[in-house]
Motif scaffolding. Structure first.
Motif, PDB file in Angstrom:
ATOM      1  N   SER A  23      23.810  17.267 -14.498  1.00 33.13           N
ATOM      2  CA  SER A  23      24.610  16.175 -15.684  1.00 33.13           C
ATOM      3  C   SER A  23      26.012  16.484 -16.015  1.00 33.13           C
ATOM      4  O   SER A  23      26.398  17.048 -16.430  1.00 33.13           O
ATOM      5  N   ASP A  37      23.732  11.766 -11.862  1.00 33.04           N
ATOM      6  CA  ASP A  37      22.856  12.857 -12.376  1.00 33.04           C
ATOM      7  C   ASP A  37      22.456  13.077 -13.959  1.00 33.04           C
ATOM      8  O   ASP A  37      23.054  13.456 -15.135  1.00 33.04           O
ATOM      9  N   THR A  38      20.806  12.967 -13.711  1.00 31.15           N
ATOM     10  CA  THR A  38      19.948  13.509 -15.574  1.00 31.15           C
ATOM     11  C   THR A  38      19.231  14.466 -15.991  1.00 31.15           C
ATOM     12  O   THR A  38      18.866  14.836 -16.892  1.00 31.15           O
ATOM     13  N   ASP A  47      17.287  18.138 -21.654  1.00 28.47           N
ATOM     14  CA  ASP A  47      17.902  17.767 -20.463  1.00 28.47           C
ATOM     15  C   ASP A  47      18.781  16.537 -21.318  1.00 28.47           C
ATOM     16  O   ASP A  47      19.723  16.343 -21.338  1.00 28.47           O
ATOM     17  N   ILE A  51      22.955  15.890 -22.611  1.00 25.27           N
ATOM     18  CA  ILE A  51      23.534  14.100 -22.686  1.00 25.27           C
ATOM     19  C   ILE A  51      24.376  13.643 -23.576  1.00 25.27           C
ATOM     20  O   ILE A  51      24.786  13.745 -23.715  1.00 25.27           O
TER      21      ILE A  51
END
Length: 326
Positions: A23, A37-38, A47, A51
């Protein structure tokens, strides 16, 4: 005019610790944003929370564009949790999932499709060579859905002497080979992120001619696993700085660490985690590692990228910054 729009302000690039997934958040001086991306699903939203914390640090409250490199769960699995915690505008992806025999991949793809089915988001499915509509940043597609750019980028195309050092490997049959890879340009600085693009695709891209030319910052492919990062790619693009989004037990393969350290012209490799496989002999100095062995701490690395080619790297664990002048 706000300070963040002044000439010379950097592009901020956060390498978020999603424990061996990917990410990466890019934020322009005008506060435009691109998330590549995550990370993973589950883990109590870990996650997505990381973020959102990076977005807050960068001064933004929404993510304009999310680019998904491929459907593996450590890249796309976090989409539902992300959109529940921060607004998103557009998703860019390579098309349908091609790895239909792997349940975690199918589950990640299905969860993403359910998010799109809400009708809340714009979508783009690009082809190699396309320029993506990311204001303030030139983003060109290098690979997508198993296809590669057909012609060298401007200034590239020279014969690649490092092809002889990269053995021929059989074609990868997973979503990795379908990775949506991009080259991003900010002023004079070029950044390469090919997702998990595999060794066979790297060789097809770079041999016999180097279609990419020189890159300033390399996001090390595939978390530093040995399925990627062939000499044909890494040595030929001569990155000045490389950043590896590995986990403690995922990525950071010993051969890859050794390859990158021997890259011509490389000034520094940075790692999100100390690689247990690499051990003391192959990991970089602790000052260039965000997360050392022990309790999960979730520290990020941040690259500040200037139009004149300077790259500054911050280790969130130490708060120290290292400057790499052009």
């Amino acid at each position: 005019m706000p300070a963040f729009s002044q000439t010379g302000s950097p592009l901020q690039m956060y390498f978020i610790d999603v424990e061996g997934g990917q990410s990466t958040l890019l934020v322009t001086p005008e506060h435009g944003s691109l998330l590549i991306d995550t990370g993973w699903p589950d883990n109590a939203g870990r996650d997505a929370d990381r973020i959102v914390a990076a977005a807050k640090d960068a001064g933004i409250t929404r993510i304009d564009t999310v680019l998904l490199t491929h459907y593996h769960v450590d890249h796309t699995g976090g989409v539902p949790q992300l959109v529940a915690k921060i607004p998103v505008g557009t998703f860019i992806y390579h098309g349908p999932n091609r790895e239909t025999g792997d349940k975690p991949t199918v589950d990640a793809a299905t969860a993403f499709e359910k998010v799109l089915a809400t009708g809340k988001y714009k979508t783009i499915i690009p082809k190699p060579g396309d320029l993506l509509p990311i204001p303030g940043l030139k983003v060109q597609v290098i690979s997508a859905d198993g296809q590669l750019i057909a012609q060298p980028l401007p200034g590239a195309g020279a014969a690649n002497a490092y092809c002889a050092q990269s053995e021929i490997r059989p074609p990868d049959q997973t979503e990795n080979a379908r990775s949506l890879g991009v080259e991003m340009t900010y002023g004079k600085t070029r950044i390469l992120d090919l997702g998990d693009l595999t060794w066979d695709k790297e060789r097809a891209l770079m041999c016999p001619a180097n279609r990419l030319g020189h890159v300033d910052l390399l996001v090390v492919s595939h978390h530093g696993w040995y399925q990627s990062s062939s000499p044909a790619l890494v040595y030929a693009i001569t990155p000045r700085v490389a950043i590896m989004d590995n986990g403690a037990k995922k990525g950071g393969s010993t051969p890859t660490l050794q390859t990158i350290k021997k890259t011509p012209g490389l000034e520094a490799l940075w790692q999100l985690h100390y690689s247990e496989e690499g051990g003391a002999a192959n990991n970089v100095d602790a000052a260039r590692i965000a997360n050392l062995p022990g309790t999960d701490t979730g520290y990020f690395l941040k690259a500040s990228i200037y139009r004149n080619g300077e790259i500054d790297v911050l280790n969130a664990r130490t708060s120290a910054v290292v400057k790499y002048p052009k």
